[in-house]
Scaffold this active site. Structure first.
Site, short mmCIF file in Angstrom:
data_model
loop_
_atom_site.label_atom_id
_atom_site.label_comp_id
_atom_site.label_asym_id
_atom_site.label_seq_id
_atom_site.Cartn_x
_atom_site.Cartn_y
_atom_site.Cartn_z
N ASP A 259 0.85 -1.18 0.00
CA ASP A 259 0.00 0.00 0.00
C ASP A 259 0.89 1.24 0.00
O ASP A 259 1.91 1.27 0.69
CB ASP A 259 -0.87 -0.04 1.27
CG ASP A 259 -1.93 1.04 1.28
OD1 ASP A 259 -1.56 2.20 1.54
OD2 ASP A 259 -3.10 0.74 1.02
N ASN A 267 -2.69 12.99 -2.60
CA ASN A 267 -3.81 13.49 -3.40
C ASN A 267 -4.26 14.87 -2.94
O ASN A 267 -4.54 15.76 -3.76
CB ASN A 267 -5.00 12.52 -3.31
CG ASN A 267 -4.89 11.37 -4.30
OD1 ASN A 267 -4.26 11.49 -5.34
ND2 ASN A 267 -5.50 10.25 -3.96
N HIS A 272 -5.05 14.95 -7.56
CA HIS A 272 -5.30 13.57 -7.95
C HIS A 272 -4.49 13.15 -9.18
O HIS A 272 -4.16 11.97 -9.34
CB HIS A 272 -6.80 13.37 -8.22
CG HIS A 272 -7.63 13.37 -6.98
ND1 HIS A 272 -7.75 12.28 -6.16
CD2 HIS A 272 -8.35 14.37 -6.38
CE1 HIS A 272 -8.53 12.57 -5.13
NE2 HIS A 272 -8.91 13.84 -5.24
N ASP A 276 -2.31 9.81 -9.38
CA ASP A 276 -2.36 8.82 -10.46
C ASP A 276 -0.96 8.53 -11.00
O ASP A 276 -0.63 7.37 -11.29
CB ASP A 276 -3.24 9.34 -11.60
CG ASP A 276 -4.72 9.31 -11.26
OD1 ASP A 276 -5.08 8.68 -10.24
OD2 ASP A 276 -5.51 9.93 -12.00
N GLU A 302 -5.02 2.48 -3.77
CA GLU A 302 -3.55 2.48 -3.78
C GLU A 302 -2.98 1.15 -3.28
O GLU A 302 -1.79 1.06 -2.93
CB GLU A 302 -3.01 3.63 -2.92
CG GLU A 302 -3.25 3.50 -1.42
CD GLU A 302 -4.61 4.01 -0.96
OE1 GLU A 302 -4.75 4.28 0.26
OE2 GLU A 302 -5.53 4.12 -1.79
#
Length: 387
Positions: A259, A267, A272, A276, A302
């Protein structure tokens, strides 16, 4: 008995059918389709010229027909080479075609010998068919399903034997072919071998194109749109298959669940789009270090998983530490300028536990890694210790 002219016209009609089938694949953008279409156009014209032997001028029905038909078999070979992404031996094919046409012309005008013309043409067709068969067999690694490959290679090699046998028979017994359209059984058999080559090889080509299209569609359906990692669904499918094999052969299987640490903060502070880019960067760099037999998948958000067949606990811990250390160091020129780390949980398959249990233990180990300060690796408890 079927007449040779009828056979030629039927085969010409089959070439037209194959053109319609190939036309349906034109929008696929698949390499080789254009060459196969050209091959069938050339074969169609050549077969009509052959069938007009009694009404058309000799140069058209002999040099023209044989030259076009030889060019068609060369074109279908070009299509297979392009389909598999291999270099096309244009010079060799051109030299063989030129030698064939020259031989046909010589044994028409200098020495009028139909049996020797047949030998010359049969040798060229036989060698090209053999080359197609070898090309297909050497490309088996690209197959999703092997049947289309075995069918095409088998047809090509059988046709090669038929052509070479035809040439050898007429070379040894030239009096067998007293007339091109003589409706004898042996003449019809060898004429069939010579004419059905294009429809049969085109059929094999179409089967392989559909096999690749299905593979690509299946791959797209099982790949995460953003990162290109396998989906959760694909992971479960591969894991079930791998666990059955592991339980049958008693080899170890391990699972990593990782993770991105503080991903929400990335974010919120960077946007965002940057988040990404972090996920894409993670998959790209992790994918570069895993083996072909491993499965790196996005579980959601994630969170990712790495299935490691033939890997015991020690090997899995080593991979986890390597992966953690790789990702904590920003790569020069990376897609993202944001530094990030990952926490990893590791579990090794215990006895006959289902994959859901293995995933649950690895996820619990990830939870421990998060609580241990992040950017660490933790090993899961054994299945027996979990209850």
């Amino acid at each position: 008995m079927l007449s040779p002219i009828t056979l030629l016209l039927i085969t010409a009609a089959l070439c037209v059918v194959m053109l319609f089938v190939l036309g349906s694949l034109a929008r696929s953008g698949m390499a080789g389709v254009s060459a196969w279409r050209a091959a069938n156009v050339l074969a169609f014209v050549a077969l009509l010229l052959y069938a007009g032997r009694d009404t058309l001028p000799g140069p058209l029905t002999i040099e023209g027909a044989n030259g076009l038909f030889a060019l068609s078999i060369a074109a279908i070979h070009v299509g297979f080479r392009q389909f598999f992404g291999q270099a096309v031996p244009y010079r060799l094919l051109a030299a063989g075609w030129l030698a064939t046409v020259t031989g046909v012309a010589f044994f028409h005008y200098a020495i009028d010998a139909i049996e020797i013309r047949t030998v010359v043409v049969s040798m060229f067709h036989g060698l090209v068919c053999a080359a197609i068969g070898v090309t297909v067999l050497r490309s088996l690694s690209q197959a999703r399903a092997r049947y289309p490959f075995y069918f095409t290679a088998g047809v090509a090699l059988l046709l090669a034997l038929g052509h070479l046998g035809r040439g050898l028979m007429y070379a040894l017994q030239p009096d067998m072919q007293t007339a091109f359209y003589q409706a004898t059984t042996i003449n019809l058999v060898f004429l069939s071998v010579g004419t059905v080559v294009l429809p049969l090889l085109t059929m094999g080509a179409v089967m392989m194109v559909h096999d690749r299209l299905l593979a690509e569609a299946d791959d797209r359906a099982n790949r995460d749109y953003l990162t290109g990692a396998w989906t959760r669904r694909a992971l479960f499918q591969m894991a079930e298959h791998e666990l059955r094999r592991a339980q049958r052969h008693r080899h170890p299987v391990s699972l990593l669940v990782l993770d991105v640490d503080r991903f929400k903060q990335i974010n919120d502070s960077c946007g965002h789009a940057e988040g990404d880019r972090v996920l894409v960067d993670l998959v790209r760099r992790a994918g570069a270090m895993v083996r072909d037999i491993d499965c790196f998948a996005r579980l959601g958000g994630e969170e990712f998983a790495l299935l490691l067949p033939y890997s015991d606990t020690a090997a899995a811990m080593h991979v986890a530490q390597r992966l953690r250390q790789l990702l904590e160091q920003p790569e020069p020129g990376a897609l993202t300028m944001t530094a990030y780390t990952v926490s990893i949980g590791v579990a090794t398959l215990d006895r006959d536990e289902p994959f859901s249990a293995l995933l649950g233990r690895a996820d619990a180990a990830l939870y421990k890694a998060k609580h241990a300060g992040r950017n660490v690796v933790r090993l899961a408890e054994t299945a027996s210790a979990c209850g």
